[in-house]
Design a protein around this motif. Structure first.
Motif, PDB file in Angstrom:
ATOM      1  N   VAL A 135      42.775  41.467  46.960  1.00 60.81           N
ATOM      2  CA  VAL A 135      41.361  41.764  47.213  1.00 60.81           C
ATOM      3  C   VAL A 135      40.708  40.504  47.765  1.00 60.81           C
ATOM      4  N   GLY A 136      40.054  40.641  48.922  1.00 63.13           N
ATOM      5  CA  GLY A 136      39.374  39.517  49.551  1.00 63.13           C
ATOM      6  C   GLY A 136      37.872  39.721  49.582  1.00 63.13           C
ATOM      7  N   ALA A 137      37.180  38.705  50.088  1.00 58.22           N
ATOM      8  CA  ALA A 137      35.714  38.690  50.029  1.00 58.22           C
ATOM      9  C   ALA A 137      35.079  39.858  50.764  1.00 58.22           C
ATOM     10  N   ASN A 138      35.717  40.329  51.834  1.00 58.16           N
ATOM     11  CA  ASN A 138      35.113  41.441  52.572  1.00 58.16           C
ATOM     12  C   ASN A 138      35.454  42.798  51.972  1.00 58.16           C
ATOM     13  N   ASP A 139      36.088  42.821  50.794  1.00 61.49           N
ATOM     14  CA  ASP A 139      36.366  44.080  50.105  1.00 61.49           C
ATOM     15  C   ASP A 139      35.292  44.431  49.076  1.00 61.49           C
ATOM     16  N   VAL A 140      34.363  43.510  48.829  1.00 60.69           N
ATOM     17  CA  VAL A 140      33.299  43.749  47.847  1.00 60.69           C
ATOM     18  C   VAL A 140      31.977  43.242  48.415  1.00 60.69           C
ATOM     19  N   GLU A 141      30.875  43.677  47.812  1.00 61.47           N
ATOM     20  CA  GLU A 141      29.556  43.246  48.288  1.00 61.47           C
ATOM     21  C   GLU A 141      29.192  41.862  47.766  1.00 61.47           C
ATOM     22  N   ARG A 142      29.549  41.588  46.518  1.00 58.57           N
ATOM     23  CA  ARG A 142      29.165  40.313  45.907  1.00 58.57           C
ATOM     24  C   ARG A 142      30.413  39.492  45.608  1.00 58.57           C
ATOM     25  N   HIS A 143      30.357  38.221  45.962  1.00 59.91           N
ATOM     26  CA  HIS A 143      31.498  37.336  45.807  1.00 59.91           C
ATOM     27  C   HIS A 143      31.405  36.575  44.488  1.00 59.91           C
ATOM     28  N   LYS A 144      32.436  35.803  44.167  1.00 60.58           N
ATOM     29  CA  LYS A 144      32.384  34.935  43.002  1.00 60.58           C
ATOM     30  C   LYS A 144      31.201  33.978  43.153  1.00 60.58           C
ATOM     31  N   PRO A 145      30.420  33.729  42.114  1.00 64.62           N
ATOM     32  CA  PRO A 145      30.707  33.890  40.685  1.00 64.62           C
ATOM     33  C   PRO A 145      30.437  35.274  40.093  1.00 64.62           C
ATOM     34  N   HIS A 146      30.026  36.258  40.903  1.00 68.62           N
ATOM     35  CA  HIS A 146      29.899  37.623  40.386  1.00 68.62           C
ATOM     36  C   HIS A 146      31.298  38.157  40.061  1.00 68.62           C
ATOM     37  N   PRO A 147      31.398  39.139  39.190  1.00 71.17           N
ATOM     38  CA  PRO A 147      32.722  39.608  38.751  1.00 71.17           C
ATOM     39  C   PRO A 147      33.367  40.635  39.674  1.00 71.17           C
ATOM     40  N   ASP A 148      32.700  41.007  40.762  1.00 69.27           N
ATOM     41  CA  ASP A 148      33.123  42.168  41.551  1.00 69.27           C
ATOM     42  C   ASP A 148      34.556  42.081  42.064  1.00 69.27           C
ATOM     43  N   LEU A 149      34.996  40.905  42.514  1.00 71.02           N
ATOM     44  CA  LEU A 149      36.356  40.778  43.034  1.00 71.02           C
ATOM     45  C   LEU A 149      37.386  41.079  41.955  1.00 71.02           C
ATOM     46  N   TYR A 150      37.165  40.550  40.768  1.00 72.75           N
ATOM     47  CA  TYR A 150      38.095  40.830  39.671  1.00 72.75           C
ATOM     48  C   TYR A 150      38.027  42.287  39.244  1.00 72.75           C
ATOM     49  N   LEU A 151      36.819  42.813  39.146  1.00 76.71           N
ATOM     50  CA  LEU A 151      36.688  44.217  38.736  1.00 76.71           C
ATOM     51  C   LEU A 151      37.355  45.146  39.743  1.00 76.71           C
ATOM     52  N   GLU A 152      37.249  44.819  41.028  1.00 77.80           N
ATOM     53  CA  GLU A 152      37.904  45.630  42.061  1.00 77.80           C
ATOM     54  C   GLU A 152      39.424  45.543  41.926  1.00 77.80           C
ATOM     55  N   ALA A 153      39.937  44.349  41.687  1.00 80.63           N
ATOM     56  CA  ALA A 153      41.387  44.195  41.528  1.00 80.63           C
ATOM     57  C   ALA A 153      41.879  44.967  40.313  1.00 80.63           C
ATOM     58  N   PHE A 154      41.172  44.850  39.183  1.00 80.85           N
ATOM     59  CA  PHE A 154      41.577  45.583  37.987  1.00 80.85           C
ATOM     60  C   PHE A 154      41.520  47.093  38.234  1.00 80.85           C
ATOM     61  N   ALA A 155      40.470  47.542  38.907  1.00 80.29           N
ATOM     62  CA  ALA A 155      40.334  48.972  39.177  1.00 80.29           C
ATOM     63  C   ALA A 155      41.496  49.476  40.030  1.00 80.29           C
ATOM     64  N   ARG A 156      41.873  48.715  41.048  1.00 80.91           N
ATOM     65  CA  ARG A 156      42.976  49.148  41.925  1.00 80.91           C
ATOM     66  C   ARG A 156      44.313  49.163  41.186  1.00 80.91           C
ATOM     67  N   LEU A 157      44.432  48.307  40.170  1.00 83.38           N
ATOM     68  CA  LEU A 157      45.653  48.305  39.366  1.00 83.38           C
ATOM     69  C   LEU A 157      45.609  49.338  38.246  1.00 83.38           C
ATOM     70  N   GLY A 158      44.438  49.936  38.025  1.00 85.68           N
ATOM     71  CA  GLY A 158      44.278  50.849  36.896  1.00 85.68           C
ATOM     72  C   GLY A 158      44.332  50.121  35.574  1.00 85.68           C
ATOM     73  N   ALA A 159      43.824  48.882  35.546  1.00 91.17           N
ATOM     74  CA  ALA A 159      43.937  48.013  34.368  1.00 91.17           C
ATOM     75  C   ALA A 159      42.591  47.849  33.681  1.00 91.17           C
ATOM     76  N   GLU A 160      42.615  47.724  32.350  1.00 93.80           N
ATOM     77  CA  GLU A 160      41.425  47.466  31.564  1.00 93.80           C
ATOM     78  C   GLU A 160      41.138  45.964  31.587  1.00 93.80           C
ATOM     79  N   PRO A 161      39.983  45.520  32.152  1.00 95.98           N
ATOM     80  CA  PRO A 161      39.714  44.082  32.270  1.00 95.98           C
ATOM     81  C   PRO A 161      39.755  43.326  30.950  1.00 95.98           C
ATOM     82  N   SER A 162      39.271  43.941  29.879  1.00 98.88           N
ATOM     83  CA  SER A 162      39.213  43.226  28.601  1.00 98.88           C
ATOM     84  C   SER A 162      40.596  42.980  28.005  1.00 98.88           C
ATOM     85  N   ARG A 163      41.618  43.628  28.568  1.00 97.15           N
ATOM     86  CA  ARG A 163      42.995  43.421  28.096  1.00 97.15           C
ATOM     87  C   ARG A 163      43.832  42.681  29.143  1.00 97.15           C
ATOM     88  N   ALA A 164      43.153  42.082  30.125  1.00 93.03           N
ATOM     89  CA  ALA A 164      43.843  41.437  31.239  1.00 93.03           C
ATOM     90  C   ALA A 164      43.662  39.925  31.185  1.00 93.03           C
TER      91      ALA A 164
END
Length: 232
Positions: free
Chosen positions: A148-177
Protein backbone atom coordinates in the motif's frame (compact mmCIF):
# COMPACT_ATOMS: atom_id res chain seq x y z
CA UNK A 1 20.60 -9.29 21.13
CA UNK A 2 22.10 -5.95 20.23
CA UNK A 3 22.68 -3.36 22.98
CA UNK A 4 19.92 -0.86 23.66
CA UNK A 5 20.05 2.48 21.91
CA UNK A 6 21.87 5.10 23.99
CA UNK A 7 19.89 7.22 26.40
CA UNK A 8 16.69 5.19 26.25
CA UNK A 9 15.01 2.79 28.64
CA UNK A 10 14.09 -0.29 26.62
CA UNK A 11 10.35 -1.02 26.79
CA UNK A 12 9.33 -4.33 28.34
CA UNK A 13 6.58 -5.27 25.92
CA UNK A 14 7.23 -8.72 24.47
CA UNK A 15 6.32 -9.35 20.87
CA UNK A 16 2.99 -11.19 20.65
CA UNK A 17 3.16 -14.95 20.19
CA UNK A 18 0.17 -15.00 17.84
CA UNK A 19 -0.64 -12.32 15.27
CA UNK A 20 -3.18 -11.59 12.56
CA UNK A 21 -0.57 -9.95 10.30
CA UNK A 22 2.79 -8.20 10.15
CA UNK A 23 3.01 -4.93 8.21
CA UNK A 24 6.29 -3.20 7.37
CA UNK A 25 7.13 0.38 6.55
CA UNK A 26 9.46 0.59 3.54
CA UNK A 27 11.93 3.49 3.50
CA UNK A 28 14.53 3.13 6.21
CA UNK A 29 12.87 0.03 7.66
CA UNK A 30 12.80 -2.53 4.85
CA UNK A 31 15.07 -0.78 2.38
CA UNK A 32 18.08 1.45 2.94
CA UNK A 33 16.63 4.29 0.88
CA UNK A 34 17.46 7.10 3.31
CA UNK A 35 20.89 7.77 1.74
CA UNK A 36 19.17 8.26 -1.62
CA UNK A 37 16.60 10.59 -0.06
CA UNK A 38 19.40 12.48 1.67
CA UNK A 39 21.25 12.99 -1.63
CA UNK A 40 18.10 14.36 -3.26
CA UNK A 41 17.11 16.54 -0.31
CA UNK A 42 20.63 17.94 0.10
CA UNK A 43 20.73 18.81 -3.60
CA UNK A 44 17.46 20.75 -3.36
CA UNK A 45 18.64 22.59 -0.25
CA UNK A 46 21.88 23.52 -2.05
CA UNK A 47 19.99 24.67 -5.14
CA UNK A 48 18.00 26.99 -2.91
CA UNK A 49 21.04 28.33 -1.06
CA UNK A 50 20.64 26.46 2.22
CA UNK A 51 22.83 24.01 4.11
CA UNK A 52 21.54 20.52 4.85
CA UNK A 53 22.44 18.71 8.07
CA UNK A 54 20.96 16.50 10.80
CA UNK A 55 18.45 19.14 11.91
CA UNK A 56 17.07 19.52 8.39
CA UNK A 57 17.03 15.74 7.88
CA UNK A 58 15.03 15.28 11.09
CA UNK A 59 12.36 17.64 9.73
CA UNK A 60 11.81 15.44 6.68
CA UNK A 61 12.35 11.83 7.70
CA UNK A 62 9.21 9.69 7.58
CA UNK A 63 7.17 12.27 5.65
CA UNK A 64 5.37 11.62 2.40
CA UNK A 65 7.10 13.26 -0.56
CA UNK A 66 4.37 15.91 -0.81
CA UNK A 67 4.57 16.76 2.90
CA UNK A 68 8.37 16.77 2.85
CA UNK A 69 8.48 19.08 -0.16
CA UNK A 70 6.05 21.50 1.49
CA UNK A 71 8.23 21.42 4.62
CA UNK A 72 11.23 22.32 2.47
CA UNK A 73 9.36 25.08 0.65
CA UNK A 74 8.30 26.60 3.96
CA UNK A 75 11.89 26.38 5.22
CA UNK A 76 13.01 28.21 2.08
CA UNK A 77 10.51 30.98 2.82
CA UNK A 78 8.07 29.96 0.08
CA UNK A 79 5.16 28.27 1.85
CA UNK A 80 2.55 26.78 -0.44
CA UNK A 81 5.00 26.00 -3.26
CA UNK A 82 6.06 22.50 -2.18
CA UNK A 83 4.25 20.84 -5.08
CA UNK A 84 6.76 22.48 -7.43
CA UNK A 85 9.59 20.48 -5.81
CA UNK A 86 7.97 17.04 -5.88
CA UNK A 87 8.88 16.00 -9.42
CA UNK A 88 12.47 17.18 -9.11
CA UNK A 89 13.02 15.42 -5.77
CA UNK A 90 11.50 12.21 -7.10
CA UNK A 91 13.83 12.24 -10.12
CA UNK A 92 16.89 12.82 -7.94
CA UNK A 93 16.02 10.02 -5.51
CA UNK A 94 14.95 7.55 -8.18
CA UNK A 95 18.24 8.09 -10.03
CA UNK A 96 20.11 7.18 -6.84
CA UNK A 97 17.99 4.07 -6.24
CA UNK A 98 18.53 2.78 -9.75
CA UNK A 99 22.21 2.40 -8.89
CA UNK A 100 21.07 -0.32 -6.48
CA UNK A 101 19.92 -0.32 -2.88
CA UNK A 102 20.25 -2.84 -0.06
CA UNK A 103 17.64 -4.27 2.27
CA UNK A 104 18.17 -3.11 5.84
CA UNK A 105 20.06 -5.49 8.16
CA UNK A 106 17.97 -8.45 9.26
CA UNK A 107 15.15 -7.87 6.77
CA UNK A 108 15.74 -10.86 4.52
CA UNK A 109 16.34 -13.15 7.50
CA UNK A 110 13.12 -11.95 9.17
CA UNK A 111 11.07 -12.42 6.00
CA UNK A 112 12.53 -15.91 5.61
CA UNK A 113 11.71 -16.65 9.25
CA UNK A 114 8.09 -15.53 8.88
CA UNK A 115 7.80 -17.62 5.74
CA UNK A 116 4.27 -18.25 4.50
CA UNK A 117 2.79 -18.67 8.00
CA UNK A 118 1.96 -15.01 8.62
CA UNK A 119 0.19 -12.56 6.25
CA UNK A 120 2.62 -9.72 5.53
CA UNK A 121 2.31 -6.36 3.80
CA UNK A 122 4.03 -3.03 3.21
CA UNK A 123 2.46 0.31 4.17
CA UNK A 124 4.58 3.16 2.82
CA UNK A 125 4.29 6.94 2.74
CA UNK A 126 5.95 6.77 -0.70
CA UNK A 127 3.79 6.83 -3.79
CA UNK A 128 3.20 3.64 -5.77
CA UNK A 129 5.88 4.23 -8.39
CA UNK A 130 8.55 4.98 -5.82
CA UNK A 131 7.49 2.07 -3.62
CA UNK A 132 7.74 -0.33 -6.54
CA UNK A 133 11.17 1.04 -7.53
CA UNK A 134 12.45 0.63 -3.96
CA UNK A 135 11.23 -2.94 -3.58
CA UNK A 136 12.50 -3.96 -7.03
CA UNK A 137 15.92 -2.30 -6.62
CA UNK A 138 16.41 -4.04 -3.27
CA UNK A 139 15.32 -7.47 -4.49
CA UNK A 140 12.26 -7.53 -2.19
CA UNK A 141 9.56 -7.24 -4.86
CA UNK A 142 7.13 -10.13 -4.75
CA UNK A 143 7.74 -10.99 -1.10
CA UNK A 144 4.57 -9.31 0.20
CA UNK A 145 0.93 -10.29 -0.23
CA UNK A 146 -0.10 -6.62 -0.18
CA UNK A 147 1.70 -3.31 -0.76
CA UNK A 148 0.00 0.00 0.00
CA UNK A 149 1.44 3.35 -1.07
CA UNK A 150 0.58 6.98 -0.45
CA UNK A 151 -1.69 7.28 -3.47
CA UNK A 152 -3.83 4.36 -2.23
CA UNK A 153 -5.30 6.38 0.66
CA UNK A 154 -6.50 9.95 1.25
CA UNK A 155 -4.49 10.63 4.40
CA UNK A 156 -0.84 9.74 4.83
CA UNK A 157 1.21 8.98 7.93
CA UNK A 158 0.99 10.06 10.77
CA UNK A 159 -2.70 9.21 10.15
CA UNK A 160 -3.42 5.48 10.45
CA UNK A 161 -5.02 5.07 7.01
CA UNK A 162 -2.09 3.31 5.31
CA UNK A 163 -1.89 0.68 8.02
CA UNK A 164 -5.65 0.27 8.23
CA UNK A 165 -5.79 -0.22 4.45
CA UNK A 166 -3.04 -2.84 4.57
CA UNK A 167 -4.74 -4.71 7.42
CA UNK A 168 -8.08 -4.56 5.61
CA UNK A 169 -6.59 -5.99 2.41
CA UNK A 170 -5.05 -8.82 4.43
CA UNK A 171 -8.30 -9.43 6.30
CA UNK A 172 -6.38 -8.88 9.55
CA UNK A 173 -7.50 -7.43 12.88
CA UNK A 174 -5.20 -4.42 13.60
CA UNK A 175 -5.27 -4.87 17.37
CA UNK A 176 -3.80 -8.37 16.92
CA UNK A 177 -1.17 -7.29 14.38
CA UNK A 178 2.41 -6.00 14.47
CA UNK A 179 3.60 -2.90 12.61
CA UNK A 180 7.30 -2.21 12.03
CA UNK A 181 8.50 1.38 11.75
CA UNK A 182 11.63 3.53 11.89
CA UNK A 183 10.41 7.16 12.12
CA UNK A 184 8.31 9.13 14.59
CA UNK A 185 5.80 9.92 11.83
CA UNK A 186 5.40 6.26 10.91
CA UNK A 187 5.28 5.14 14.53
CA UNK A 188 2.44 7.59 15.19
CA UNK A 189 0.57 6.08 12.23
CA UNK A 190 1.12 2.52 13.40
CA UNK A 191 0.17 3.43 16.97
CA UNK A 192 -3.07 5.07 15.78
CA UNK A 193 -4.00 1.92 13.85
CA UNK A 194 -4.07 -0.07 17.09
CA UNK A 195 -1.22 -2.42 16.18
CA UNK A 196 1.70 -3.50 18.36
CA UNK A 197 4.60 -1.23 17.29
CA UNK A 198 8.08 -2.66 16.78
CA UNK A 199 10.36 0.36 16.32
CA UNK A 200 13.79 0.38 14.71
CA UNK A 201 14.77 4.07 14.80
CA UNK A 202 16.68 5.27 11.76
CA UNK A 203 17.99 8.22 13.79
CA UNK A 204 19.88 6.50 16.63
CA UNK A 205 19.29 9.23 19.23
CA UNK A 206 15.59 9.65 18.46
CA UNK A 207 13.06 9.09 21.24
CA UNK A 208 10.31 6.91 19.81
CA UNK A 209 7.00 5.51 21.05
CA UNK A 210 7.51 1.82 20.32
CA UNK A 211 6.11 -1.09 22.29
CA UNK A 212 9.48 -2.70 21.63
CA UNK A 213 12.50 -0.71 20.42
CA UNK A 214 15.50 -2.46 18.87
CA UNK A 215 18.59 -1.18 17.09
CA UNK A 216 18.17 -3.50 14.10
CA UNK A 217 15.88 -6.18 12.70
CA UNK A 218 18.94 -8.42 12.96
CA UNK A 219 18.34 -8.41 16.73
CA UNK A 220 18.33 -12.05 17.81
CA UNK A 221 15.08 -11.69 19.76
CA UNK A 222 13.30 -10.36 16.67
CA UNK A 223 14.57 -13.16 14.43
CA UNK A 224 13.70 -15.79 17.04
CA UNK A 225 10.20 -14.31 17.23
CA UNK A 226 9.91 -14.46 13.44
CA UNK A 227 10.63 -18.20 13.52
CA UNK A 228 8.11 -19.00 16.26
CA UNK A 229 5.22 -16.53 15.91
CA UNK A 230 1.97 -18.19 14.90
CA UNK A 231 -1.05 -16.91 12.95
CA UNK A 232 -4.37 -16.20 14.63
Amino acid sequence: SEPPLPGRQVPNQPLPERVSAVVFDCDGLLVDTEPAWTVGEAAIFAENGFEFGPEQKAMLIGSSISTGCETMATYFGRPGTGAQLVGHLFELVEAELLHGVDPMPGVVALLDALGDRIPIAVASNSNRRFLDVSLTASGLAGRFAVTVGANDVERHKPHPDLYLEAFARLGAEPSRAVALEDSATGIASARASGAFVLAVPSLPDAEVDGDLVVASLADRAVLDWGRTVQPI
